[in-house]
Design a protein around this motif. Structure first.
Motif, PDB file in Angstrom:
ATOM      1  N   UNK A   1       0.658  -1.510  -0.281  1.00 26.59           N
ATOM      2  CA  UNK A   1       0.049  -0.589  -0.072  1.00 26.59           C
ATOM      3  C   UNK A   1       1.168   0.897  -0.031  1.00 26.59           C
TER       4      UNK A   1
ATOM      5  N   UNK B   1       0.806   4.176  -2.572  1.00 25.88           N
ATOM      6  CA  UNK B   1       0.698   5.706  -2.776  1.00 25.88           C
ATOM      7  C   UNK B   1       2.205   6.144  -3.376  1.00 25.88           C
TER       8      UNK B   1
ATOM      9  N   UNK C   1       1.990   6.761  -7.151  1.00 29.45           N
ATOM     10  CA  UNK C   1       0.732   6.915  -7.681  1.00 29.45           C
ATOM     11  C   UNK C   1       1.804   8.565  -7.091  1.00 29.45           C
TER      12      UNK C   1
ATOM     13  N   UNK D   1     -11.019  12.382 -10.931  1.00 26.06           N
ATOM     14  CA  UNK D   1     -11.419  11.878 -10.402  1.00 26.06           C
ATOM     15  C   UNK D   1     -11.657  10.494  -9.681  1.00 26.06           C
TER      16      UNK D   1
ATOM     17  N   UNK E   1      -8.201   8.133  -9.456  1.00 23.19           N
ATOM     18  CA  UNK E   1      -8.012   8.587  -7.482  1.00 23.19           C
ATOM     19  C   UNK E   1      -9.012   7.983  -6.849  1.00 23.19           C
ATOM     20  N   UNK E   2      -9.777   6.964  -7.374  1.00 18.07           N
ATOM     21  CA  UNK E   2     -10.827   6.555  -6.618  1.00 18.07           C
ATOM     22  C   UNK E   2     -10.815   4.990  -7.123  1.00 18.07           C
TER      23      UNK E   2
ATOM     24  N   UNK F   1      -6.881   4.096  -6.643  1.00 14.74           N
ATOM     25  CA  UNK F   1      -6.303   3.520  -6.316  1.00 14.74           C
ATOM     26  C   UNK F   1      -7.260   3.410  -4.784  1.00 14.74           C
ATOM     27  N   UNK F   2      -7.612   3.957  -4.979  1.00  5.35           N
ATOM     28  CA  UNK F   2      -8.647   4.578  -3.157  1.00  5.35           C
ATOM     29  C   UNK F   2      -8.993   2.726  -2.739  1.00  5.35           C
TER      30      UNK F   2
ATOM     31  N   UNK G   1      -5.843   0.751  -2.299  1.00  7.17           N
ATOM     32  CA  UNK G   1      -5.561   0.908  -1.177  1.00  7.17           C
ATOM     33  C   UNK G   1      -6.365   0.319   0.503  1.00  7.17           C
ATOM     34  N   UNK G   2      -7.164   0.548   0.352  1.00 10.68           N
ATOM     35  CA  UNK G   2      -8.233   0.784   0.776  1.00 10.68           C
ATOM     36  C   UNK G   2      -8.407  -0.888   1.644  1.00 10.68           C
TER      37      UNK G   2
ATOM     38  N   UNK H   1      -5.623  -2.849   3.112  1.00 10.60           N
ATOM     39  CA  UNK H   1      -5.956  -2.753   4.295  1.00 10.60           C
ATOM     40  C   UNK H   1      -6.713  -2.758   4.968  1.00 10.60           C
ATOM     41  N   UNK H   2      -7.114  -3.462   4.809  1.00 11.46           N
ATOM     42  CA  UNK H   2      -8.914  -4.111   5.527  1.00 11.46           C
ATOM     43  C   UNK H   2      -8.519  -5.832   5.390  1.00 11.46           C
TER      44      UNK H   2
ATOM     45  N   UNK I   1      -6.209  -5.759   8.020  1.00  4.45           N
ATOM     46  CA  UNK I   1      -6.477  -5.556   9.578  1.00  4.45           C
ATOM     47  C   UNK I   1      -7.322  -7.159   9.795  1.00  4.45           C
TER      48      UNK I   1
END
Lengths: 333, 322
Positions: free
Chosen positions: A258, A262, A265, A300, A303-304, A306-307, A310-311, A314-315, A318
């Motif tokens: 991740x 980031x 990018x 946008x 960018x979304x 990538x989001x 990465x989210x 991360x989940x 977790x």
């Protein structure tokens, strides 16, 4: 007997206890009277139970993984194709030369067009391969260098350890983006340079963790036992150190991946990463920033993209670290 | 003993700074492509190159140049912008270029710190006091999302909503230095808001983790078992022990803010130090890049040093390294 065979594996893994979370019940001990050779080599692993968010996240990651492979094949246009004006002529209108840049989503371009009138969807699909590919290779490079040097520092004696650790501290005490900017200002930015640079920058954080795990494992009882048995150093690295590092390092790999996405990018967004005309999610945001005041969605969408990736990662991380008792998460901050 | 620990850390800090300066110097000077080449560009002939190199001292061995550069930097002479970001800036002393930019960046980060720290501390503390509650889950979920997206997504999203659709604030933060009052505040609003969001989510997560960690320690358990009221546990037992780690968290996050500043100043074309550096990288103005990198890295090391000090002062056991 069962105590001895358990101690040669990771202490975190408990014997199968069904779905209950009682960890003092040890079914292996119950079968203690049976012959030694009937004991399993290693107790089966507990299954990771993913939360709903974790399952969705795995779907998202799988989707992007597929897009890395098939994205360019299923993309409606080529990443560098300028869409023809004829495609945007409104039926009944007498304007033969309509605008093609920053067009809203339509049947011609499902996600609209960018500042040069290229199809955003196609560029996202091509960019998936560039962005994710570069990040993945860089992360693997970081692991190759970091783990090798980390284990060397852990087993190589005080002098080697302190030299490697000092240099590493210096690298870690610079913000990653500063290192990137300094090196790129000197030697420019091509994809091989970008991969090498990112790999080496992130190798320093991998080194720190690998060294810490290596030192921990080196003083453990099972390594001592292996030494007493007279095993060579390569055997110990291959059969004791690496297998015991894999699980905790796997979650770290996700986090590191991740950060690398980031970072790359970010550099591309500054215009210092992947160079045009190749599409890359970070530079796509930058190129299309001028459309923002007109409400264009072109900046946008990447960018979304990538989001989401990465989210999602991360989940998953977790969930996995909650499974290992959260101890890993604390270790990795 | 405390003095010794502080002195030791200070020495390590200075040593790290020297190592970093060597890294920056190697990064920009020893690699191919030198300043003389860049200045002369197309007009370079072997003779003019040699002349310019000896004028700039580029013909001396690398380690001598390093000490000359370090000495100049220590006496405040940051050198002269050699490539220049445009014809007008060639030959301008770097300190003149940097001074106004540094003020702008410091002003923005100061506002960010003033807003972000109290906000994120109180929300992080709330989340830690009621773990598993709806508030806690909302905070952890939102902040996880925010820390895993790039800063430019937050920035573009804010521009789209606040500047384009609601037309409340300007989309760029270009300031000439003469703005005052409301106009200045409006220009600063969006970049500041972006950085506040990015920094707060980090601090919130780490504050929550730190306080939860303190709350799970044996002496808190003891206090609960002997029947101390919840409020008193938090305020008398937990808070004092969490102060050190929390100062640590704040200093670390202000340090992480460096990369956020680079991105945000670029998105909003805010004339700060980071924007200057990114422009210098694009024009390959190596002396300017070196100077900016040194300033950013020194700030970063200083903040990490403060974080270190905070943990030493709050935890006596760290004063006696094994």
């Amino acid at each position: 007997m069962s105590e001895l065979s358990n101690s040669s594996t990771d202490g975190n893994r408990t014997a199968p206890t069904g779905s209950s979370d009682i960890d003092h019940a040890n079914p292996v001990a119950g079968a203690g009277s049976s012959a030694f050779e009937e004991l399993p080599d290693a107790p089966p692993r507990r299954k990771i139970r993913f939360s709903i968010a974790g399952k969705i996240a795995m779907g998202v990651v799988a989707f992007w993984a597929l897009m890395v492979v098939f994205g360019p094949t299923i993309a409606p246009y080529h990443e560098a194709d300028f869409l023809d004006e004829a495609l945007f002529i409104v039926p009944g209108s007498d304007d033969p030369y309509p605008q093609t840049d920053f067009q809203p989503p339509s049947g011609v371009a499902y996600l609209g067009t960018d500042y040069l009138g290229r199809d955003t969807l196609s560029r996202i699909l091509y960019g998936a391969r560039t962005t994710i590919g570069i990040s993945l290779i860089s992360t693997f490079l970081a692991y190759l260098v970091g783990v090798t040097l980390g284990i060397m520092a852990a087993i190589g004696g005080v002098v080697l350890d302190s030299i490697l650790s000092r240099v590493n501290d210096a690298i870690l005490s610079m913000p990653t983006i500063m290192l990137g900017l300094v090196v790129i200002s000197a030697i420019g930015s091509t994809i091989p340079i970008l991969i090498m640079l990112t790999g080496l920058i992130y190798a320093s954080s991998v080194f720190r963790i690998a060294r810490a795990f290596g030192l921990d494992i080196m003083v453990s009882d099972f390594v001592e036992a292996a030494r007493v048995r007279g095993e060579g150093i390569w055997w110990i690295i291959g059969r004791e150190i690496l297998p015991n590092m894999i699980m905790p390092m796997a979650t770290d790999f996700g986090l590191r991946f991740v950060y690398v996405i980031l970072f790359i990018s970010g550099l591309s967004f500054l215009g210092l990463g992947v160079q045009p005309p190749q599409s890359d999610w970070g530079s796509m945001v930058r190129e299309n920033l001028s459309g923002l005041p007109y409400g264009a969605i072109a900046p946008l969408v990447p960018a979304l993209a990538i989001a989401t990736l990465t989210i999602a990662i991360n989940m998953i991380v977790d969930d996995v670290s909650a499974h290992s008792g959260g101890k890993l998460a604390a270790r990795m901050i | 003993m405390l003095m010794a620990a502080v002195l030791r850390r200070t020495a390590v800090g200075i040593l790290t700074m020297l190592l970093v300066s060597i890294l920056i110097f190697i990064g920009t000077s020893v690699l191919p492509g030198d300043v003389a080449n860049i200045i002369l560009g197309q007009m370079a002939t072997p003779e003019s190159l040699a002349e310019l190199r000896s004028k700039l001292g580029l013909d001396r061995p690398a380690y001598i140049r390093y000490f000359m550069w370090l000495g100049d930097m220590a006496t405040g002479d940051l050198g002269i912008s050699k490539a220049g970001s445009g014809a007008a800036t060639i030959g301008t002393p770097i300190s003149e270029l940097i001074a106004p930019r540094l003020t702008n960046t410091l002003r923005m980060t100061a506002i960010v710190a003033i807003i972000a720290i109290p906000l994120s501390l109180s929300l992080g503390l709330l989340a830690a006091m009621y773990p598993g509650s709806r508030l806690d889950r909302a905070i952890t979920f939102t902040t996880l999302g925010l820390i895993s997206v790039p800063e430019f997504l937050v920035a573009t999203f804010l521009v789209l909503v606040l500047a384009v659709h609601m037309d409340l604030l300007p989309a760029t933060a270009y300031i000439s230095g003469r703005e005052t009052g409301l106009k200045l505040l409006k220009a600063l609003a969006l970049p500041t808001l972006t950085l506040v969001i990015v920094a707060s989510s980090q601090i919130m997560r780490m504050t929550r983790a730190t306080v939860l960690n303190v709350l799970s320690s044996p002496y808190i358990e003891m206090a609960i078992l002997k029947g101390v009221p919840r409020k008193r546990i938090i305020l008398r037992h937990a808070l004092f022990n969490a102060v050190g780690p929390i100062v640590n968290v704040i200093a670390l996050n202000l340090a992480y803010l460096v990369s956020g500043v680079v991105i945000v100043e670029t998105v909003f074309s805010y004339p700060g130090l980071a924007k200057l550096m990114v422009d210098a990288v694009q024009t390959r103005d190596l002396p300017l890049v070196q100077a900016c990198a040194m300033i950013f890295c020194a700030t970063y090391i200083l903040l990490i040093f403060i974080a270190d000090m905070a943990s030493i002062l709050s935890n006596p056991r760290l004063r006696h390294p094994k």
